[in-house]
Design a protein around this motif. Sequence first.
Motif, PDB file in Angstrom:
ATOM      1  N   ALA A   1     -30.291 -51.279  44.582  1.00 40.56           N
ATOM      2  CA  ALA A   1     -30.079 -50.239  45.590  1.00 40.56           C
ATOM      3  C   ALA A   1     -28.591 -49.992  45.839  1.00 40.56           C
ATOM      4  O   ALA A   1     -28.172 -48.851  46.068  1.00 40.56           O
ATOM      5  CB  ALA A   1     -30.776 -50.621  46.891  1.00 40.56           C
ATOM      6  N   LEU A   2     -27.788 -51.046  45.785  1.00 37.05           N
ATOM      7  CA  LEU A   2     -26.345 -50.879  45.979  1.00 37.05           C
ATOM      8  C   LEU A   2     -25.743 -49.961  44.928  1.00 37.05           C
ATOM      9  O   LEU A   2     -24.898 -49.112  45.238  1.00 37.05           O
ATOM     10  CB  LEU A   2     -25.644 -52.248  45.927  1.00 37.05           C
ATOM     11  N   GLN A   3     -26.145 -50.129  43.687  1.00 36.11           N
ATOM     12  CA  GLN A   3     -25.615 -49.284  42.612  1.00 36.11           C
ATOM     13  C   GLN A   3     -26.038 -47.824  42.810  1.00 36.11           C
ATOM     14  O   GLN A   3     -25.245 -46.895  42.591  1.00 36.11           O
ATOM     15  CB  GLN A   3     -26.108 -49.794  41.253  1.00 36.11           C
ATOM     16  N   ILE A   4     -27.281 -47.621  43.257  1.00 33.27           N
ATOM     17  CA  ILE A   4     -27.759 -46.263  43.524  1.00 33.27           C
ATOM     18  C   ILE A   4     -26.940 -45.623  44.647  1.00 33.27           C
ATOM     19  O   ILE A   4     -26.510 -44.459  44.540  1.00 33.27           O
ATOM     20  CB  ILE A   4     -29.261 -46.295  43.893  1.00 33.27           C
ATOM     21  N   ILE A   5     -26.692 -46.376  45.717  1.00 31.77           N
ATOM     22  CA  ILE A   5     -25.911 -45.847  46.853  1.00 31.77           C
ATOM     23  C   ILE A   5     -24.500 -45.492  46.406  1.00 31.77           C
ATOM     24  O   ILE A   5     -23.952 -44.442  46.804  1.00 31.77           O
ATOM     25  CB  ILE A   5     -25.887 -46.864  48.003  1.00 31.77           C
ATOM     26  N   ALA A   6     -23.900 -46.342  45.581  1.00 30.14           N
ATOM     27  CA  ALA A   6     -22.532 -46.078  45.113  1.00 30.14           C
ATOM     28  C   ALA A   6     -22.470 -44.779  44.314  1.00 30.14           C
ATOM     29  O   ALA A   6     -21.575 -43.946  44.525  1.00 30.14           O
ATOM     30  CB  ALA A   6     -22.034 -47.242  44.267  1.00 30.14           C
ATOM     31  N   LYS A   7     -23.421 -44.577  43.417  1.00 36.09           N
ATOM     32  CA  LYS A   7     -23.411 -43.384  42.568  1.00 36.09           C
ATOM     33  C   LYS A   7     -23.670 -42.111  43.384  1.00 36.09           C
ATOM     34  O   LYS A   7     -23.001 -41.084  43.179  1.00 36.09           O
ATOM     35  CB  LYS A   7     -24.465 -43.520  41.466  1.00 36.09           C
ATOM     36  N   LEU A   8     -24.620 -42.183  44.307  1.00 40.61           N
ATOM     37  CA  LEU A   8     -24.927 -41.001  45.108  1.00 40.61           C
ATOM     38  C   LEU A   8     -23.834 -40.724  46.141  1.00 40.61           C
ATOM     39  O   LEU A   8     -23.551 -39.565  46.454  1.00 40.61           O
ATOM     40  CB  LEU A   8     -26.275 -41.177  45.797  1.00 40.61           C
ATOM     41  N   SER A   9     -23.214 -41.779  46.673  1.00 34.16           N
ATOM     42  CA  SER A   9     -22.121 -41.586  47.635  1.00 34.16           C
ATOM     43  C   SER A   9     -20.932 -40.913  46.966  1.00 34.16           C
ATOM     44  O   SER A   9     -20.320 -39.988  47.528  1.00 34.16           O
ATOM     45  CB  SER A   9     -21.705 -42.938  48.230  1.00 34.16           C
ATOM     46  N   ALA A  10     -20.598 -41.371  45.760  1.00 38.52           N
ATOM     47  CA  ALA A  10     -19.503 -40.738  45.022  1.00 38.52           C
ATOM     48  C   ALA A  10     -19.850 -39.287  44.712  1.00 38.52           C
ATOM     49  O   ALA A  10     -18.989 -38.393  44.798  1.00 38.52           O
ATOM     50  CB  ALA A  10     -19.213 -41.511  43.737  1.00 38.52           C
ATOM     51  N   GLY A  11     -21.115 -39.047  44.401  1.00 41.44           N
ATOM     52  CA  GLY A  11     -21.551 -37.685  44.124  1.00 41.44           C
ATOM     53  C   GLY A  11     -21.515 -36.792  45.343  1.00 41.44           C
ATOM     54  O   GLY A  11     -21.370 -35.570  45.232  1.00 41.44           O
ATOM     55  N   ALA A  12     -21.632 -37.378  46.528  1.00 39.47           N
ATOM     56  CA  ALA A  12     -21.634 -36.605  47.776  1.00 39.47           C
ATOM     57  C   ALA A  12     -20.249 -36.437  48.362  1.00 39.47           C
ATOM     58  O   ALA A  12     -20.092 -35.791  49.409  1.00 39.47           O
ATOM     59  CB  ALA A  12     -22.549 -37.279  48.794  1.00 39.47           C
TER      60      ALA A  12
ATOM     61  N   ILE B   1     -36.800 -31.948  48.550  1.00 39.89           N
ATOM     62  CA  ILE B   1     -35.691 -32.284  47.665  1.00 39.89           C
ATOM     63  C   ILE B   1     -36.023 -31.937  46.214  1.00 39.89           C
ATOM     64  O   ILE B   1     -37.124 -32.194  45.724  1.00 39.89           O
ATOM     65  CB  ILE B   1     -35.309 -33.777  47.813  1.00 39.89           C
ATOM     66  N   LYS B   2     -35.047 -31.315  45.534  1.00 35.38           N
ATOM     67  CA  LYS B   2     -35.250 -30.890  44.144  1.00 35.38           C
ATOM     68  C   LYS B   2     -34.199 -31.441  43.189  1.00 35.38           C
ATOM     69  O   LYS B   2     -34.434 -31.523  41.987  1.00 35.38           O
ATOM     70  CB  LYS B   2     -35.239 -29.355  44.055  1.00 35.38           C
ATOM     71  N   GLU B   3     -33.028 -31.812  43.754  1.00 41.44           N
ATOM     72  CA  GLU B   3     -31.924 -32.259  42.897  1.00 41.44           C
ATOM     73  C   GLU B   3     -31.217 -33.466  43.491  1.00 41.44           C
ATOM     74  O   GLU B   3     -31.108 -33.616  44.707  1.00 41.44           O
ATOM     75  CB  GLU B   3     -30.898 -31.126  42.724  1.00 41.44           C
ATOM     76  N   LEU B   4     -30.737 -34.314  42.573  1.00 38.13           N
ATOM     77  CA  LEU B   4     -29.895 -35.445  42.935  1.00 38.13           C
ATOM     78  C   LEU B   4     -28.509 -35.213  42.359  1.00 38.13           C
ATOM     79  O   LEU B   4     -28.367 -34.664  41.261  1.00 38.13           O
ATOM     80  CB  LEU B   4     -30.470 -36.758  42.383  1.00 38.13           C
ATOM     81  N   TYR B   5     -27.489 -35.656  43.095  1.00 42.99           N
ATOM     82  CA  TYR B   5     -26.106 -35.483  42.634  1.00 42.99           C
ATOM     83  C   TYR B   5     -25.524 -36.873  42.396  1.00 42.99           C
ATOM     84  O   TYR B   5     -25.070 -37.554  43.314  1.00 42.99           O
ATOM     85  CB  TYR B   5     -25.306 -34.700  43.667  1.00 42.99           C
ATOM     86  N   ILE B   6     -25.596 -37.284  41.114  1.00 43.76           N
ATOM     87  CA  ILE B   6     -25.291 -38.660  40.738  1.00 43.76           C
ATOM     88  C   ILE B   6     -23.973 -38.721  39.988  1.00 43.76           C
ATOM     89  O   ILE B   6     -23.811 -38.104  38.920  1.00 43.76           O
ATOM     90  CB  ILE B   6     -26.425 -39.251  39.867  1.00 43.76           C
ATOM     91  N   ALA B   7     -23.012 -39.472  40.544  1.00 44.28           N
ATOM     92  CA  ALA B   7     -21.709 -39.620  39.893  1.00 44.28           C
ATOM     93  C   ALA B   7     -21.842 -40.531  38.674  1.00 44.28           C
ATOM     94  O   ALA B   7     -22.522 -41.562  38.716  1.00 44.28           O
ATOM     95  CB  ALA B   7     -20.691 -40.196  40.865  1.00 44.28           C
ATOM     96  N   ASP B   8     -21.177 -40.143  37.613  1.00 41.03           N
ATOM     97  CA  ASP B   8     -21.200 -40.930  36.371  1.00 41.03           C
ATOM     98  C   ASP B   8     -20.106 -41.991  36.467  1.00 41.03           C
ATOM     99  O   ASP B   8     -18.968 -41.781  36.017  1.00 41.03           O
ATOM    100  CB  ASP B   8     -20.964 -39.999  35.177  1.00 41.03           C
ATOM    101  N   ILE B   9     -20.436 -43.117  37.107  1.00 41.32           N
ATOM    102  CA  ILE B   9     -19.454 -44.181  37.305  1.00 41.32           C
ATOM    103  C   ILE B   9     -19.975 -45.487  36.715  1.00 41.32           C
ATOM    104  O   ILE B   9     -21.190 -45.679  36.568  1.00 41.32           O
ATOM    105  CB  ILE B   9     -19.148 -44.396  38.812  1.00 41.32           C
ATOM    106  N   PRO B  10     -19.069 -46.389  36.344  1.00 41.10           N
ATOM    107  CA  PRO B  10     -19.502 -47.684  35.819  1.00 41.10           C
ATOM    108  C   PRO B  10     -20.149 -48.528  36.910  1.00 41.10           C
ATOM    109  O   PRO B  10     -19.991 -48.261  38.109  1.00 41.10           O
ATOM    110  CB  PRO B  10     -18.210 -48.323  35.316  1.00 41.10           C
ATOM    111  N   LYS B  11     -20.857 -49.568  36.481  1.00 44.98           N
ATOM    112  CA  LYS B  11     -21.486 -50.480  37.436  1.00 44.98           C
ATOM    113  C   LYS B  11     -20.422 -51.112  38.325  1.00 44.98           C
ATOM    114  O   LYS B  11     -19.385 -51.569  37.847  1.00 44.98           O
ATOM    115  CB  LYS B  11     -22.258 -51.562  36.676  1.00 44.98           C
ATOM    116  N   VAL B  12     -20.665 -51.127  39.629  1.00 41.49           N
ATOM    117  CA  VAL B  12     -19.693 -51.647  40.602  1.00 41.49           C
ATOM    118  C   VAL B  12     -19.923 -53.142  40.807  1.00 41.49           C
ATOM    119  O   VAL B  12     -21.066 -53.605  40.924  1.00 41.49           O
ATOM    120  CB  VAL B  12     -19.818 -50.907  41.955  1.00 41.49           C
ATOM    121  N   ASP B  13     -18.831 -53.918  40.867  1.00 42.32           N
ATOM    122  CA  ASP B  13     -18.904 -55.346  41.128  1.00 42.32           C
ATOM    123  C   ASP B  13     -18.868 -55.583  42.639  1.00 42.32           C
ATOM    124  O   ASP B  13     -17.830 -55.431  43.278  1.00 42.32           O
ATOM    125  CB  ASP B  13     -17.738 -56.074  40.447  1.00 42.32           C
TER     126      ASP B  13
END
Length: 558
Positions: A71-82, A155-167
């Motif tokens: 879940a942390l990785q999902i939050i990071a990608k969507l937060s960057a996308g937002a 909801i129809k779309e997700l805005y996902i940032a293309d970022i590497p896995k966060v440590d």
Amino acid sequence: MSVNVKTVPTTPYEGQKPGTSGLRKRVKVFQQENYTENFVQATLQAIPEPGGAKGATLVIGGDGRYYIPEALQIIAKLSAGAGVSKLIVGQNGILSTPAASNLIRKFKATGGILLTASHNPGGPNNDFGIKYNVSNGGPAPESVTNKIYEITKTIKELYIADIPKVDFTTIGSTKVGDMTIDVIDSTEDYVQLMKSIFDFDALREFFKSNPNYRILFDGMNGVTGPYGYHLFVKELGLPESSVMNFKPLADFGGGHPDPNLTYAHDLVERVEKEGIDFGAASDGDGDRNMIIGKGAFVTPSDSVAIIAHYAKAAIPYFQKNGVNGLARSMPTSQAIDLVAKQQGLEHFEVPTGWKFFGNLMDAGRCSICGEESFGTGSDHIREKDGLWAVIAWLSIIAYANKQKLATSVHDILQLHYKQYGRNFFSRYDYEEVESKGANEMVERLQGQIKSGELKGKTFGNFKIAFVDDFEYNDPIDKSVSSNQGVRIVFEDGSRVIIRLSGTGSQGATVRLYVEKYSNNAAEYDADTQKALKPLIDQALAISQLKEFTGRDTPTVIT
């Protein structure tokens, strides 16, 4: 440096309606394709203006349960996308709920995403949860949770940032595109907060002067284990044997991290068997607490009343800031009302849900509050706080010992009853009952309230004075919360409350509360269940709980 944001098509899932405690479902539900992503995206889009998610600072953490790393990785990608500006994340994703509330307030964050299902069991076949807290550090109000829900339905779309896995395992700051991720020590800020509230020198002196006084804190393999270890072992210098189950585990060691006499049975047995003076436990995410001593169990209702009684005498925070008012949830016993009346303080009866206390606190009208569901807190944050309550009790014991009033938990209870009388109180939980029967039971009672057929009726030796479905008119934001629980009050002041809880992940949880007041000193040391049995029998008869749910006995009695 910007990052590439991918637009990924998605479809809505039914039932993503968050309550005050967020969205709670089985892990396998959250693991469905885009299920977690949909809810996190909706949460980010629902962040209140001005600003919303773009440029926001969010505190992220959870109770260590299964599925948090993903879940942390999902939050990071969507937060960057937002377009979120900064994430403040507890190391390994660990943050107790009260610690997260403190961080939101300390760093003036936009809000926080908490990964917790609180006291619910964890592991691959159990529960997960996501909850949004707003800028005051408290749970999102209905205006926000309703908006989240509306977004999840379309909801129809997700805005996902293309970022590497966060440590998230290493403390430090990293940059992901334009977003900063600060991974911080999970316990340090919270420990500093506790040291600013309580007199740790007085606590050390108490233990030094009473070298044989033993305490035992049970972290229940939840999030407060490291906090308890830091506070009791590192700060107060107590032996490591003073803490048990202090390592967070993804499945809570196979246990149910709910601090009550049923699920914290190992603690209860050790306190009695080993003659431990003071025992305490906290739940999975650290916002609940249980206080016990040898031969003594402190009901949450009595606990908050006793803390309120001693607040100014034993706790520096209240000596400095005063006590502006007291409050309790409607099902909680009326013990704290008696303290308020004697001390000339304003007091409030609110629906179950910490956000109602938060409104009062933000307006400067409430300093100490509690729920009967083992939640106790004050205006130092905007969540209930398990360890705060434990240290408050230790502070009371140290003060009472210094004043030569009492040292044992039992004697402190008896002192309180002699001054205020005793509110005998118990809660019967019927967990994961079939929803249809539970709803029909409540609907039948609501119908009897509307028809007036219950008022004035006698059940056994109890005559009903009035009955209603509790409605709360918030004196701060003027909102109205209806249908908050069936409340039956008898002519002798005894009460029965029946309500459905929204904290489970499936089925329904029926909660039955019974309360009887006594100012007869001969009864103060009586067994709670024996004292309440006549009232409990009538409560079951009035509700027809067995007939509607098929349950002969409750899952938990507290």
